[in-house]
Write an enzyme that holds these catalytic residues in place. Sequence first.
Site, mmCIF file in Angstrom:
data_model
loop_
_atom_site.group_PDB
_atom_site.id
_atom_site.type_symbol
_atom_site.label_atom_id
_atom_site.label_comp_id
_atom_site.label_asym_id
_atom_site.label_seq_id
_atom_site.Cartn_x
_atom_site.Cartn_y
_atom_site.Cartn_z
ATOM 1 N N LEU A 1 13.084 -2.443 4.715
ATOM 2 C CA LEU A 1 13.226 -3.504 3.714
ATOM 3 C C LEU A 1 13.251 -4.885 4.355
ATOM 4 C CD1 LEU A 1 15.727 -1.914 1.139
ATOM 5 C CD2 LEU A 1 13.231 -1.799 1.208
ATOM 6 N N TYR B 1 -1.648 -10.328 14.882
ATOM 7 C CA TYR B 1 -1.510 -9.162 13.997
ATOM 8 C C TYR B 1 -2.523 -8.089 14.375
ATOM 9 C CZ TYR B 1 -2.631 -6.267 9.919
ATOM 10 O OH TYR B 1 -2.934 -5.205 9.109
ATOM 11 N N ILE C 1 11.800 1.696 11.961
ATOM 12 C CA ILE C 1 11.042 2.661 12.772
ATOM 13 C C ILE C 1 11.241 2.436 14.275
ATOM 14 C CG2 ILE C 1 9.288 3.186 11.029
ATOM 15 C CD1 ILE C 1 7.335 1.382 12.649
ATOM 16 N N PRO D 1 -6.134 -20.876 12.491
ATOM 17 C CA PRO D 1 -6.643 -20.783 13.864
ATOM 18 C C PRO D 1 -7.189 -19.379 14.129
ATOM 19 C CG PRO D 1 -4.346 -21.552 13.818
ATOM 20 C CD PRO D 1 -4.700 -21.136 12.424
ATOM 21 N N ALA E 1 4.386 1.376 7.885
ATOM 22 C CA ALA E 1 5.319 0.288 8.221
ATOM 23 C C ALA E 1 4.672 -0.674 9.199
ATOM 24 C CB ALA E 1 6.598 0.864 8.817
ATOM 25 N N ALA E 2 4.716 -1.949 8.855
ATOM 26 C CA ALA E 2 4.116 -2.946 9.736
ATOM 27 C C ALA E 2 4.519 -4.338 9.282
ATOM 28 C CB ALA E 2 2.582 -2.844 9.697
ATOM 29 N N LYS F 1 -2.034 -4.226 15.918
ATOM 30 C CA LYS F 1 -2.551 -3.009 15.268
ATOM 31 C C LYS F 1 -3.501 -2.263 16.216
ATOM 32 C CE LYS F 1 -1.938 -1.825 11.551
ATOM 33 N NZ LYS F 1 -0.849 -0.972 10.954
ATOM 34 N N ILE G 1 0.841 -1.204 0.000
ATOM 35 C CA ILE G 1 0.000 0.000 0.000
ATOM 36 C C ILE G 1 0.874 1.251 0.000
ATOM 37 C CG2 ILE G 1 -1.889 1.217 1.166
ATOM 38 C CD1 ILE G 1 -2.639 -1.502 2.460
ATOM 39 N N ARG H 1 -14.714 -11.481 3.107
ATOM 40 C CA ARG H 1 -13.876 -10.285 3.191
ATOM 41 C C ARG H 1 -14.502 -9.183 2.331
ATOM 42 N NH1 ARG H 1 -12.613 -12.698 6.898
ATOM 43 N NH2 ARG H 1 -10.548 -13.329 7.664
ATOM 44 N N THR I 1 -6.365 -1.072 10.364
ATOM 45 C CA THR I 1 -7.110 -2.107 9.659
ATOM 46 C C THR I 1 -8.457 -2.378 10.330
ATOM 47 O OG1 THR I 1 -7.099 -4.500 9.257
ATOM 48 C CG2 THR I 1 -5.697 -3.733 11.011
ATOM 49 N N ASP I 2 -9.413 -2.871 9.548
ATOM 50 C CA ASP I 2 -10.706 -3.263 10.134
ATOM 51 C C ASP I 2 -10.561 -4.488 11.040
ATOM 52 O OD1 ASP I 2 -10.216 -5.153 8.154
ATOM 53 O OD2 ASP I 2 -12.197 -5.034 7.234
ATOM 54 N N GLU I 3 -9.407 -5.182 10.935
ATOM 55 C CA GLU I 3 -9.239 -6.409 11.730
ATOM 56 C C GLU I 3 -9.195 -6.124 13.230
ATOM 57 O OE1 GLU I 3 -6.631 -9.383 10.076
ATOM 58 O OE2 GLU I 3 -6.785 -8.488 8.086
#
Length: 341
Positions: free
Chosen positions: A36, A151, A61, A275, A83-84, A155, A13, A215, A126-128
């Site tokens: 990177l 994850y 970062i 899972p 960055a993630a 976030k 993105i 999704r 994120t919507d997660e």
Amino acid sequence: MQCILVTGGCGFIGSNFVRHMLGTDSGISIVNVDALTYAGNPENLADVADDSRYQFHRGDIIDRDFIAETIGACKPDAVVNFAAESHVDRSIHDSGPFVQTNIVGTQVLLDVCRERDVPRYLQVSTDEVYGSLGEDGYFTEETPLAPNSPYAASKASADLLVRSYCETHRFPAVVTRCSNNYGPYQFPEKLIPLFISNARSDKPLPVYGDGTNVRDWIHVLDHCRGIEAALRNGQAGEVYNFGGRCEVTNIDLTRKLLNLLDKPESLIKFVKDRPGHDFRYAIDCSKAERELNWTPQVDFETGLKETIDWYLSHEEWAQRIQSGEYRQWYERQYGERIETS
Ligand code: NAD
Ligand code: TYD
């Protein structure tokens, strides 16, 4: 706004955002900070590398001195944090890098931006973070955070840190939460580029569980336009949801991809479920439509066809990626090797 520092600009993105901003605003300059990792590929921005308005700095970062030095030198009008560590399946195997980059890295950026009085900060989320929906309903900005994967938890933690800096320090940040992106330059561990890559070489397409998970897909450029709108016009302290209003089950998407690629459905292979696999994501993006004058523009059928064409015409890009560390990851995840030649 003249100078934007983006982090993670060599990823999927981030690279689309950098290209979008340079392509649409002649007065903008971009400083891209990227460590990177396996997912960061400077080749994603090869076409802008010689643009005098673009600078790349390799760095992490989490490295406070490096971030302070870079922000001190370029004095950005805004920082956008892409960055993630971004892949749910990797976070299930090892959440350590997710905590480091997604939480500690965000904290470093917030502190340095505050110290240096950076006037604008945007956290790409994120919507997660909202967890999972059943058959009905949508995530709004008021939906309580209930992350299910490491994850998503990392976030959500970062979002809460941003919120706390806004409340405590009047820090001028906005948070954006977007649904699943698709489009060019996505690392081929995510569903769409992975399945295109497998299908083209007649390899099985590993669908988790029974494939009924849903999704909400959005084209990456619609997301980039949303980030730009939130950066320019969002209210400090606010959260903005972005989604494509395009809910698809994984199995329907898989069949659609095979159909567009003219490949047989016999390539579908149902494998052990992820899972904690979230059942359904669906975004209510009416706040962004109302307050930012933003709306998703790319129709899914058109966007998917263009995306497939892009991957088919960038075979070498994918091959170069797959020759790297990604091969060992793929072997561990799916128990088979990637043949690159
Ligand atoms: P990506 O994995 O393609 O790219 C991540 C980039 O960050 C890479 O270039 C990588 O090198 C860099 N990076 C990782 N750790 C770093 C560190 N410690 N320091 C500096 N750079 C580092 O991810 P993406 O899909 O482009 O996602 C970008 C952002 O958007 C992430 O914050 C993600 O959570 C969020 N997001 C993604 C989606 C999606 O569908 N992909 C949806 C909503 C939100
Ligand atoms: P993914 O692209 O990993 O995004 P996210 O987990 O952030 O939604 O996965 C999208 C959906 O596709 C998700 O429901 C998991 C599923 N999936 C598979 O069925 N097989 C796969 O090999 C992958 C990578 C994902």
